[in-house]
Design a protein around this motif. Structure first.
Motif, PDB file in Angstrom:
ATOM      1  N   MET A   1       0.844  -1.185   0.000  1.00 27.52           N
ATOM      2  CA  MET A   1       0.000   0.000   0.000  1.00 27.52           C
ATOM      3  C   MET A   1       0.885   1.242   0.000  1.00 27.52           C
ATOM      4  O   MET A   1       1.862   1.306   0.710  1.00 27.52           O
ATOM      5  CB  MET A   1      -0.901  -0.030   1.244  1.00 27.52           C
ATOM      6  CG  MET A   1      -1.807   1.177   1.418  1.00 27.52           C
ATOM      7  SD  MET A   1      -3.032   1.469   0.138  1.00 27.52           S
ATOM      8  CE  MET A   1      -3.972  -0.008   0.191  1.00 27.52           C
ATOM      9  N   GLU A   2       0.527   2.219  -0.804  1.00 27.62           N
ATOM     10  CA  GLU A   2       1.289   3.453  -0.886  1.00 27.62           C
ATOM     11  C   GLU A   2       1.102   4.292   0.373  1.00 27.62           C
ATOM     12  O   GLU A   2       0.079   4.229   1.041  1.00 27.62           O
ATOM     13  CB  GLU A   2       0.813   4.274  -2.102  1.00 27.62           C
ATOM     14  CG  GLU A   2       1.044   3.590  -3.417  1.00 27.62           C
ATOM     15  CD  GLU A   2       2.417   3.832  -3.985  1.00 27.62           C
ATOM     16  OE1 GLU A   2       3.087   4.773  -3.558  1.00 27.62           O
ATOM     17  OE2 GLU A   2       2.820   3.049  -4.849  1.00 27.62           O
ATOM     18  N   LEU A   3       2.113   5.090   0.671  1.00 21.11           N
ATOM     19  CA  LEU A   3       2.051   6.000   1.812  1.00 21.11           C
ATOM     20  C   LEU A   3       0.931   7.005   1.652  1.00 21.11           C
ATOM     21  O   LEU A   3       0.656   7.475   0.564  1.00 21.11           O
ATOM     22  CB  LEU A   3       3.378   6.758   1.940  1.00 21.11           C
ATOM     23  CG  LEU A   3       4.365   6.038   2.822  1.00 21.11           C
ATOM     24  CD1 LEU A   3       5.770   6.293   2.397  1.00 21.11           C
ATOM     25  CD2 LEU A   3       4.148   6.485   4.238  1.00 21.11           C
ATOM     26  N   GLY A   4       0.316   7.372   2.739  1.00 25.75           N
ATOM     27  CA  GLY A   4      -0.690   8.413   2.733  1.00 25.75           C
ATOM     28  C   GLY A   4      -2.109   7.927   2.505  1.00 25.75           C
ATOM     29  O   GLY A   4      -3.047   8.606   2.862  1.00 25.75           O
ATOM     30  N   MET A   5      -2.283   6.784   1.897  1.00 27.27           N
ATOM     31  CA  MET A   5      -3.626   6.295   1.616  1.00 27.27           C
ATOM     32  C   MET A   5      -4.184   5.567   2.830  1.00 27.27           C
ATOM     33  O   MET A   5      -3.457   4.850   3.506  1.00 27.27           O
ATOM     34  CB  MET A   5      -3.609   5.328   0.423  1.00 27.27           C
ATOM     35  CG  MET A   5      -3.304   5.984  -0.897  1.00 27.27           C
ATOM     36  SD  MET A   5      -4.534   7.188  -1.414  1.00 27.27           S
ATOM     37  CE  MET A   5      -5.907   6.118  -1.736  1.00 27.27           C
ATOM     38  N   PRO A   6      -5.467   5.734   3.110  1.00 30.72           N
ATOM     39  CA  PRO A   6      -6.085   4.975   4.186  1.00 30.72           C
ATOM     40  C   PRO A   6      -5.938   3.475   3.935  1.00 30.72           C
ATOM     41  O   PRO A   6      -5.850   3.032   2.796  1.00 30.72           O
ATOM     42  CB  PRO A   6      -7.559   5.400   4.125  1.00 30.72           C
ATOM     43  CG  PRO A   6      -7.557   6.698   3.404  1.00 30.72           C
ATOM     44  CD  PRO A   6      -6.382   6.664   2.471  1.00 30.72           C
ATOM     45  N   GLU A   7      -5.902   2.701   4.978  1.00 31.85           N
ATOM     46  CA  GLU A   7      -5.574   1.276   4.936  1.00 31.85           C
ATOM     47  C   GLU A   7      -6.372   0.485   3.895  1.00 31.85           C
ATOM     48  O   GLU A   7      -5.823  -0.290   3.157  1.00 31.85           O
ATOM     49  CB  GLU A   7      -5.815   0.693   6.323  1.00 31.85           C
ATOM     50  CG  GLU A   7      -4.958  -0.457   6.772  1.00 31.85           C
ATOM     51  CD  GLU A   7      -3.599  -0.651   6.149  1.00 31.85           C
ATOM     52  OE1 GLU A   7      -3.398  -1.711   5.561  1.00 31.85           O
ATOM     53  OE2 GLU A   7      -2.731   0.214   6.237  1.00 31.85           O
ATOM     54  N   TYR A  89      -0.378   5.659  -8.141  1.00 30.92           N
ATOM     55  CA  TYR A  89       0.612   6.048  -7.141  1.00 30.92           C
ATOM     56  C   TYR A  89       0.059   7.202  -6.315  1.00 30.92           C
ATOM     57  O   TYR A  89      -0.934   7.826  -6.698  1.00 30.92           O
ATOM     58  CB  TYR A  89       1.957   6.428  -7.789  1.00 30.92           C
ATOM     59  CG  TYR A  89       1.907   7.634  -8.693  1.00 30.92           C
ATOM     60  CD1 TYR A  89       2.274   8.905  -8.226  1.00 30.92           C
ATOM     61  CD2 TYR A  89       1.511   7.513 -10.017  1.00 30.92           C
ATOM     62  CE1 TYR A  89       2.229  10.015  -9.065  1.00 30.92           C
ATOM     63  CE2 TYR A  89       1.466   8.611 -10.857  1.00 30.92           C
ATOM     64  CZ  TYR A  89       1.833   9.860 -10.376  1.00 30.92           C
ATOM     65  OH  TYR A  89       1.784  10.948 -11.209  1.00 30.92           O
ATOM     66  N   VAL A  90       0.702   7.463  -5.202  1.00 28.96           N
ATOM     67  CA  VAL A  90       0.343   8.599  -4.359  1.00 28.96           C
ATOM     68  C   VAL A  90       1.462   9.624  -4.490  1.00 28.96           C
ATOM     69  O   VAL A  90       2.624   9.331  -4.195  1.00 28.96           O
ATOM     70  CB  VAL A  90       0.147   8.185  -2.887  1.00 28.96           C
ATOM     71  CG1 VAL A  90      -0.125   9.399  -2.016  1.00 28.96           C
ATOM     72  CG2 VAL A  90      -0.994   7.186  -2.778  1.00 28.96           C
ATOM     73  N   ALA A  91       1.111  10.819  -4.950  1.00 29.07           N
ATOM     74  CA  ALA A  91       2.100  11.887  -5.116  1.00 29.07           C
ATOM     75  C   ALA A  91       2.382  12.551  -3.769  1.00 29.07           C
ATOM     76  O   ALA A  91       1.486  12.643  -2.920  1.00 29.07           O
ATOM     77  CB  ALA A  91       1.592  12.922  -6.119  1.00 29.07           C
ATOM     78  N   PRO A  92       3.608  13.031  -3.567  1.00 28.11           N
ATOM     79  CA  PRO A  92       3.961  13.610  -2.273  1.00 28.11           C
ATOM     80  C   PRO A  92       3.150  14.846  -1.904  1.00 28.11           C
ATOM     81  O   PRO A  92       2.958  15.119  -0.710  1.00 28.11           O
ATOM     82  CB  PRO A  92       5.449  13.944  -2.414  1.00 28.11           C
ATOM     83  CG  PRO A  92       5.735  13.928  -3.876  1.00 28.11           C
ATOM     84  CD  PRO A  92       4.723  13.025  -4.502  1.00 28.11           C
ATOM     85  N   ASP A  93       2.647  15.556  -2.888  1.00 28.59           N
ATOM     86  CA  ASP A  93       1.883  16.775  -2.579  1.00 28.59           C
ATOM     87  C   ASP A  93       0.372  16.540  -2.516  1.00 28.59           C
ATOM     88  O   ASP A  93      -0.381  17.462  -2.234  1.00 28.59           O
ATOM     89  CB  ASP A  93       2.202  17.873  -3.590  1.00 28.59           C
ATOM     90  CG  ASP A  93       1.784  17.512  -5.007  1.00 28.59           C
ATOM     91  OD1 ASP A  93       1.762  16.299  -5.328  1.00 28.59           O
ATOM     92  OD2 ASP A  93       1.486  18.431  -5.782  1.00 28.59           O
ATOM     93  N   GLN A  94      -0.085  15.310  -2.778  1.00 28.16           N
ATOM     94  CA  GLN A  94      -1.512  14.971  -2.737  1.00 28.16           C
ATOM     95  C   GLN A  94      -1.697  13.628  -2.030  1.00 28.16           C
ATOM     96  O   GLN A  94      -2.172  12.659  -2.618  1.00 28.16           O
ATOM     97  CB  GLN A  94      -2.099  14.919  -4.157  1.00 28.16           C
ATOM     98  CG  GLN A  94      -2.070  16.225  -4.899  1.00 28.16           C
ATOM     99  CD  GLN A  94      -2.956  17.270  -4.263  1.00 28.16           C
ATOM    100  OE1 GLN A  94      -3.920  16.980  -3.566  1.00 28.16           O
ATOM    101  NE2 GLN A  94      -2.628  18.534  -4.495  1.00 28.16           N
TER     102      GLN A  94
END
Length: 193
Positions: A1-7, A89-94
């Motif tokens: 799982m990518e960082l920042g996203m809920p489980e 993907y999860v972008a660092p600014d979003q």
């Protein structure tokens, strides 16, 4: 799982089936088929990585996509051939949204319903879990900017971000769930010509 996203927010490697395409997780033995789809220099002509058609450069791209554990390959359901890939993907600014990128499509599939079906499958899947989807596009990649705008995405801002291992200038396009619903209702489901 990518960082920042809920489980339990988004499965980054689903199997998505459309009328013409199957999108499935990238596997290590997909290299030859995916390289065949991306080996024509015309595929990368409008892209910032213009030499990605070369085997040694494509290998770096492929290895990065494998390492991401979030890349989907596009399979033509009629021929069974791999025709490209993309990834979530999860972008660092979003960090509360999901992004779609690192996409390529074999040039024999350009200009028709294939790209729309790819995006429809990926966006419909993403919008089950998030309200916004982001696209980070190289400022020189006019083809991708136009294609993204056709989806209903709006150029929100420019940023220097590390999305793939180094700081790069990006045009950041935002697509809301509401805008996507409007685009889909205006254009309907894509059909094979």
């Amino acid at each position: 799982m990518e960082l920042g996203m809920p489980e339990n927010a988004l499965n980054f490697q689903p199997v998505l089936t459309g009328e013409m395409l199957l999108l499935r997780p990238l596997k290590a033995d997909d290299y030859d088929g995916l390289y065949a789809a991306g080996s024509d220099p015309a595929v990368w002509a409008g892209h910032s990585a213009k030499e990605r058609y070369k085997p040694e450069i494509f290998r770096q791209y492929f290895d990065a996509q494998m390492a991401s554990k979030s890349t989907l390959v596009f399979v033509d359901r009629v021929t069974g051939k791999l025709i490209g890939c993309s990834r979530y993907y999860v972008a660092p600014d979003q960090p509360e949204a999901v992004s779609i990128g690192f996409t390529f499509l074999n040039n024999s599939y350009w200009g028709g319903v294939t790209n729309i079906e790819i995006k429809r499958l990926m966006l419909d899947h993403a919008f089950k879990s998030v309200d916004d989807v982001w696209f980070h596009i190289d400022p020189t990649d006019i083809r991708s900017q136009k294609a993204t705008a056709k989806l209903g995405a709006v150029h929100a801002y420019d940023a220097v971000l590390d999305i793939s291992g180094s700081l790069v200038n990006w045009m950041c396009f935002r697509l809301t769930r509401e805008a996507w619903v409007r685009v889909k209702s205006n254009h309907g489901a894509p059909r094979r010509a």
